[in-house]
Design an enzyme around this catalytic site. Structure first.
Site, PDB file in Angstrom:
ATOM      1  N   HIS A 227      32.190 -72.869  36.448  1.00 17.71           N
ATOM      2  CA  HIS A 227      31.229 -73.926  36.749  1.00 17.71           C
ATOM      3  C   HIS A 227      29.843 -73.651  36.213  1.00 17.71           C
ATOM      4  CE1 HIS A 227      31.088 -70.825  39.815  1.00 17.71           C
ATOM      5  NE2 HIS A 227      29.831 -71.148  40.013  1.00 17.71           N
ATOM      6  N   CYS A 228      29.565 -72.442  35.731  1.00 15.14           N
ATOM      7  CA  CYS A 228      28.178 -72.092  35.387  1.00 15.14           C
ATOM      8  C   CYS A 228      28.003 -71.597  33.952  1.00 15.14           C
ATOM      9  CB  CYS A 228      27.654 -71.013  36.345  1.00 15.14           C
ATOM     10  SG  CYS A 228      27.288 -71.628  37.995  1.00 15.14           S
ATOM     11  N   ILE A 229      28.659 -70.502  33.610  1.00 14.35           N
ATOM     12  CA  ILE A 229      28.342 -69.819  32.358  1.00 14.35           C
ATOM     13  C   ILE A 229      28.579 -70.694  31.126  1.00 14.35           C
ATOM     14  CG2 ILE A 229      28.735 -67.749  30.966  1.00 14.35           C
ATOM     15  CD1 ILE A 229      29.524 -66.309  33.481  1.00 14.35           C
TER      16      ILE A 229
END
Length: 442
Positions: free
Chosen positions: A270-272
């Protein structure tokens, strides 16, 4: 009674908008601390699950959630007018990328449109959704300033506090992960810090919302760039006839000046894979080209195709064409020991192999079914010697802990290992990402 007094005596009513992997654990922490907490989400399945005391997030303790619901400290609704009754709200909605890899802030805007008529004085709003520097003031603040009865920093407070959830992490959770927070005024920061200090062990106060927004982007851009470097090192080592894993492990023995990152089949989660593009997009608006981010993105995005190239070359060693080959993918979650497939490189790998005419099966003890694009699969329920020997190639994409890798090593015809799980197996039928003895690199 002032908002500060309400927070201190725990009479403040807290709302969390967005009940996903960030919002639900946060809501539970507020409820556990003694605040009457209300979750708000458009997904009625999530709302109904919470009100039944039924958990749907892996990192949340089932009994803890159920107990808080029974004590009437936690409930959920799809009615955004509930904000009228709340003293503090945290916004934890998704912020994905669109097809052009530009920020999609539509969820934040939708929330503000839904609650704009329910904002009131003596209230705290905290945005936790990852977004670009300046977005709290650009996206949230105008809804406050349009209301003549609200004076930001005086009778209503606005902060940004980036989420730092790491799904599946058994050591760090919402309460013991240091929390960064910045307000649009000093008073906003003071109130935001006070609220979050009631549920989180350590609060790091920064000077502005822009600083807090930038902190999150730096954290994950740092990781994306260094993973990109590790991935390029793996490709270099293959061409040089060197074992990248041995190189990285040896370098990691240096007690200063080096931080270990390892290569893999691509970025997921969900982020990187997403956050660096928020920063890159923002800099484009200022006529600056974020070259490190662009380069790391190119390398990381290429890794699923690179792994497919390794699969093809490995099959060639066994005189098998990729078309028609039966291939087993082991692990489809974006990282080990979780059930989250968002942005997983496994999806790209499966799509590419399917397009090349391979026959794909997968095994993942955490993911029972997989549906993306036009493709749909169900996980094998178990692995045994007969099943493994029936595949032309077994590909390790996600290195879940509770998988019998010895069984795989013993009975697979051919193994392509992208996670170095077979580093202690010296067998001719194992081809490793980043290892120099792969035939295609000679």
């Amino acid at each position: 009674m002032s908002l500060i007094d309400k927070i201190n005596d725990k009479s403040a009513k807290v709302g969390v908008i967005g009940l996903g992997y960030v919002g639900l654990p946060l809501a539970i922490e507020f409820a556990h601390a003694g605040y009457e907490t209300f979750g708000v989400d458009i997904d009625k399945n999530k709302v109904n699950s919470i009100n039944r005391g039924t958990n749907y997030i892996e990192d949340v303790d089932d009994e803890r959630l159920n107990d808080l619901v029974k004590k009437k400290l936690l409930s959920a609704t799809s009615d955004f007018s509930k904000v009228t009754d709340l003293d503090c709200i945290s916004i934890c909605v998704p912020t994905p990328l669109n097809k052009e890899k530009n920020p999609d802030i539509s969820y934040i805007v939708s929330v503000m449109e839904a609650i704009k008529d329910h904002l009131h004085s003596n209230m705290l709003i905290v945005l936790e959704s990852t977004t670009y520097p300046g977005s709290t003031k650009e996206l949230i603040l105008p809804y406050i300033t349009k209301n003549r009865n609200l004076a930001p920093g005086e009778n209503i407070c606005l902060c940004f506090s980036p989420e730092r959830i790491d799904p599946g992490n058994k050591t760090y959770n919402t309460s013991n992960t240091p929390k960064v927070i910045g307000g649009i005024t000093e008073k906003c920061s003071e109130v935001g810090q006070l609220l979050y200090s009631k549920i989180i062990n350590k609060i790091i106060l920064v000077s502005s919302t822009e600083t807090a927004e930038m902190v999150k982007l730096l954290e994950n851009t740092f990781r994306a760039i260094n993973i990109g470097l590790a991935n390029e090192i793996a490709i270099m080592c293959e061409k040089l006839g060197v074992n990248a894993w041995e190189v990285i492990d040896a370098a990691a023995t240096k007690p200063f000046g080096f931080m270990k990152f390892t290569p893999g089949p691509g970025l997921g989660g969900h982020c990187i894979p997403i956050d660096p593009y928020y920063l890159s997009w923002r800099l484009k608006t200022l006529d600056y080209d974020a070259r490190f981010i662009k380069l790391a993105g190119e390398i990381n995005t290429y890794m699923p195709r690179h792994l497919v190239e390794l699969i093809i070359s490995s099959l060639n060693e066994y005189k098998k064409p990729i078309k028609g080959s039966e291939i087993l993918i082991v692990g489809v979650a974006y990282k080990k020991d979780i059930n989250d497939c968002r942005e997983s490189p496994a999806l790209d790998i499966i799509q590419i192999l399917n397009d090349l005419g391979s026959k794909i099966s997968y095994y993942d003890p955490f993911v029972s079914s997989l549906n993306f694009g036009t493709l749909s699969y169900k996980s094998l329920k178990y692995l045994n010697d007969n099943r493994l020997s029936g595949f032309d190639a077994t590909v390790i994409v996600t290195n879940h802990t509770d998988i019998d890798y010895d069984l795989i090593a013993e009975h697979s015809k051919l193994i392509i290992d992208s996670r170095n799980v077979f580093k202690n197996h010296l067998k001719d039928n194992i081809f490793r990402l980043g290892e120099g003895n792969n035939s295609y690199s000679e």
